[in-house]
Design an enzyme around this catalytic site. Sequence first.
Site, PDB file in Angstrom:
ATOM      1  N   CYS A 288     -18.518 -33.499 -59.112  1.00 56.04           N
ATOM      2  CA  CYS A 288     -19.293 -32.437 -59.389  1.00 56.04           C
ATOM      3  C   CYS A 288     -19.899 -32.535 -60.921  1.00 56.04           C
ATOM      4  O   CYS A 288     -19.022 -32.902 -61.735  1.00 56.04           O
ATOM      5  CB  CYS A 288     -18.529 -31.346 -59.221  1.00 56.04           C
ATOM      6  SG  CYS A 288     -19.013 -29.734 -59.821  1.00 56.04           S
TER       7      CYS A 288
ATOM      8  N   LYS B 286     -25.538 -43.144 -43.424  1.00 56.08           N
ATOM      9  CA  LYS B 286     -24.535 -42.050 -43.449  1.00 56.08           C
ATOM     10  C   LYS B 286     -23.861 -42.219 -44.685  1.00 56.08           C
ATOM     11  O   LYS B 286     -23.328 -43.324 -44.941  1.00 56.08           O
ATOM     12  CB  LYS B 286     -23.664 -41.900 -42.293  1.00 56.08           C
ATOM     13  CG  LYS B 286     -22.440 -40.951 -42.292  1.00 56.08           C
ATOM     14  CD  LYS B 286     -21.924 -40.710 -40.959  1.00 56.08           C
ATOM     15  CE  LYS B 286     -21.036 -42.249 -40.450  1.00 56.08           C
ATOM     16  NZ  LYS B 286     -20.624 -41.572 -39.390  1.00 56.08           N
TER      17      LYS B 286
HETATM   18 FE1  FES Z   1     -22.278 -30.352 -56.281  1.00 51.75          FE
HETATM   19 FE2  FES Z   1     -20.659 -29.086 -58.350  1.00 51.75          FE
HETATM   20  S1  FES Z   1     -20.589 -29.011 -55.894  1.00 51.75           S
HETATM   21  S2  FES Z   1     -22.212 -30.199 -58.354  1.00 51.75           S
END
Ligand code: FES
Length: 81
Positions: free
Chosen positions: A58, A29
């Site tokens: 991100c 996990k």
């Molecule tokens: Fe995954 Fe931006 S939310 S790359």
Amino acid sequence: AGTQPRHRSAAVVVRAEAINPEIRKSEEKVVDSVVVTELSKPLTAYCRCWRSGTFPLCDGSHVKHNKATGDNVGPLLLKKQ
Ligand code: FES
């Protein structure tokens, strides 16, 4: 006598597609913790699409994913007050 019917319908196995295609698949996990006492940067974006090359951060890969799939995922933003 006592035999099971042989005309049972085949079981239909429905399996949802995994949301995580490749990130840290050796782990049972994937859990990440963020302790926030004070943010040093004004903004930090955490990936929620599981497509980032810099996971857990991100890198903008959600844009390509959304265009390809019609999905609408985006990052979790931590903002400094
Ligand atoms: Fe995954 Fe931006 S939310 S790359």
